[in-house]
Design a protein around this motif. Structure first.
Motif, short mmCIF file in Angstrom:
data_model
loop_
_atom_site.label_atom_id
_atom_site.label_comp_id
_atom_site.label_asym_id
_atom_site.label_seq_id
_atom_site.Cartn_x
_atom_site.Cartn_y
_atom_site.Cartn_z
N SER A 298 9.86 -25.31 -62.03
CA SER A 298 11.16 -25.68 -61.48
C SER A 298 10.97 -26.45 -60.16
CB SER A 298 12.02 -24.44 -61.25
OG SER A 298 11.46 -23.65 -60.22
N ALA A 299 11.93 -27.28 -59.83
CA ALA A 299 11.85 -28.10 -58.62
C ALA A 299 11.81 -27.24 -57.36
CB ALA A 299 13.04 -29.06 -58.57
N GLU A 300 12.59 -26.17 -57.33
CA GLU A 300 12.61 -25.30 -56.15
C GLU A 300 11.24 -24.67 -55.92
OE1 GLU A 300 14.86 -24.82 -58.71
OE2 GLU A 300 16.49 -25.95 -57.78
N ARG A 301 10.58 -24.25 -56.99
CA ARG A 301 9.27 -23.63 -56.85
C ARG A 301 8.25 -24.65 -56.37
NH1 ARG A 301 4.52 -22.71 -59.30
NH2 ARG A 301 3.59 -20.68 -58.99
N MET A 302 8.30 -25.88 -56.91
CA MET A 302 7.37 -26.92 -56.47
C MET A 302 7.56 -27.23 -54.98
SD MET A 302 5.51 -27.73 -58.90
CE MET A 302 5.28 -28.04 -60.60
N GLU A 303 8.81 -27.30 -54.56
CA GLU A 303 9.08 -27.56 -53.15
C GLU A 303 8.54 -26.43 -52.29
OE1 GLU A 303 12.92 -28.62 -50.31
OE2 GLU A 303 13.15 -28.50 -52.49
N PHE B 181 4.73 -26.76 -51.99
CA PHE B 181 4.35 -27.81 -51.05
C PHE B 181 4.56 -27.36 -49.62
CE2 PHE B 181 4.29 -30.83 -54.57
CZ PHE B 181 3.24 -31.65 -54.18
N GLN B 182 5.63 -26.62 -49.38
CA GLN B 182 5.87 -26.12 -48.04
C GLN B 182 4.78 -25.15 -47.61
OE1 GLN B 182 9.76 -24.38 -48.03
NE2 GLN B 182 10.80 -26.34 -48.37
N GLU B 183 4.37 -24.25 -48.53
CA GLU B 183 3.35 -23.25 -48.20
C GLU B 183 1.97 -23.88 -48.07
OE1 GLU B 183 3.61 -20.37 -51.30
OE2 GLU B 183 5.50 -19.53 -50.56
N LYS B 184 1.59 -24.74 -49.02
CA LYS B 184 0.24 -25.26 -49.07
C LYS B 184 0.00 -26.38 -48.05
CE LYS B 184 -3.30 -26.71 -52.29
NZ LYS B 184 -3.66 -26.90 -53.68
N TYR B 185 0.95 -27.30 -47.93
CA TYR B 185 0.74 -28.47 -47.08
C TYR B 185 1.54 -28.43 -45.79
CZ TYR B 185 -1.41 -30.25 -51.31
OH TYR B 185 -2.20 -30.40 -52.41
N GLY B 186 2.35 -27.43 -45.60
CA GLY B 186 3.12 -27.29 -44.37
C GLY B 186 4.29 -28.25 -44.26
N PHE B 187 4.77 -28.76 -45.37
CA PHE B 187 5.92 -29.65 -45.33
C PHE B 187 7.17 -28.84 -44.97
CE2 PHE B 187 3.47 -32.26 -48.50
CZ PHE B 187 3.23 -33.31 -47.62
N LEU B 188 8.04 -29.50 -44.25
CA LEU B 188 9.32 -28.87 -43.93
C LEU B 188 10.28 -29.08 -45.09
CD1 LEU B 188 9.65 -30.01 -40.23
CD2 LEU B 188 8.92 -27.78 -41.07
N PRO B 189 11.29 -28.26 -45.18
CA PRO B 189 12.24 -28.46 -46.27
C PRO B 189 12.87 -29.85 -46.22
CG PRO B 189 12.71 -26.41 -45.10
CD PRO B 189 11.63 -27.12 -44.35
N VAL B 190 13.08 -30.42 -47.38
CA VAL B 190 13.64 -31.77 -47.48
C VAL B 190 15.15 -31.65 -47.48
CG1 VAL B 190 13.78 -33.81 -48.92
CG2 VAL B 190 11.64 -32.55 -48.77
N GLU B 191 15.78 -32.47 -46.64
CA GLU B 191 17.24 -32.50 -46.61
C GLU B 191 17.71 -33.64 -47.50
OE1 GLU B 191 18.45 -32.82 -42.56
OE2 GLU B 191 17.37 -31.01 -41.97
N VAL B 192 18.97 -33.62 -47.82
CA VAL B 192 19.52 -34.64 -48.71
C VAL B 192 19.39 -36.03 -48.11
CG1 VAL B 192 21.61 -35.43 -49.89
CG2 VAL B 192 21.11 -32.98 -49.73
N SER B 193 19.56 -36.16 -46.81
CA SER B 193 19.47 -37.47 -46.18
C SER B 193 18.04 -38.00 -46.14
CB SER B 193 20.04 -37.41 -44.76
OG SER B 193 19.24 -36.53 -43.97
N GLN B 194 17.05 -37.14 -46.32
CA GLN B 194 15.65 -37.57 -46.27
C GLN B 194 15.08 -37.91 -47.64
OE1 GLN B 194 13.97 -34.10 -44.48
NE2 GLN B 194 14.07 -34.95 -42.41
N LYS B 195 15.82 -37.65 -48.67
CA LYS B 195 15.31 -37.94 -50.00
C LYS B 195 15.28 -39.44 -50.24
CE LYS B 195 16.43 -33.60 -52.12
NZ LYS B 195 17.06 -32.89 -53.19
N ILE B 196 14.30 -39.88 -50.92
CA ILE B 196 14.12 -41.30 -51.19
C ILE B 196 14.74 -41.62 -52.53
CG2 ILE B 196 12.43 -43.12 -51.62
CD1 ILE B 196 10.53 -41.58 -49.80
#
Length: 117
Positions: free
Chosen positions: A71-76, A79-94
């Motif tokens: 699922s997309a939520e699990r993948m996100e 990525f947050q846990e492994k690579y330290g990415f911050l949560p993506v907001e709607v305005s930051q989506k490409i």
């Protein structure tokens, strides 16, 4: 008064009796063998049905796990846990757009009636 017995009459009767006994024994043996084989095959069919049901249940459980883990939520979250990415907001989506192809011909390549001259 008494008819004289033939020389091999007793032997003929004994052979006839033996043939009848062998035929009856063969029929009984064939009947028992068929019933035993039917019981074995029926047992195998029931065992295979149980195995098929267990395999179906296992397949459905695995499909559920695949759906849950992809699922997309699990993948996100991964990525947050492994690579330290911050949560993506709607305005930051490409967003990507596919533009329609355009013609790269120059005006000189066009015929005179197409350029308006």
């Amino acid at each position: 008064m008494f008819k004289p017995r033939e020389k091999y009459e007793d032997l003929k009767n004994l052979i006839a009796l033996a043939v009848i006994i062998i035929l009856i024994g063969g029929i009984v043996f064939a009947f028992l063998y068929r019933n035993i084989r039917m019981a074995i095959v029926t047992y195998e069919i029931e065992r295979l049905k149980k195995e098929r049901k267990a395999a179906y249940i296992e397949t459905e459980e695995l499909r559920l796990q695949v759906a849950r883990h992809s699922s997309a939520e699990r993948m996100e979250k991964l990525f947050q846990e492994k690579y330290g990415f911050l949560p993506v907001e709607v305005s930051q989506k490409i967003s990507t757009y596919i533009l329609p192809p355009f013609d790269t011909k120059r005006d000189e390549d066009l015929e005179p009636n197409q350029t308006g001259k």
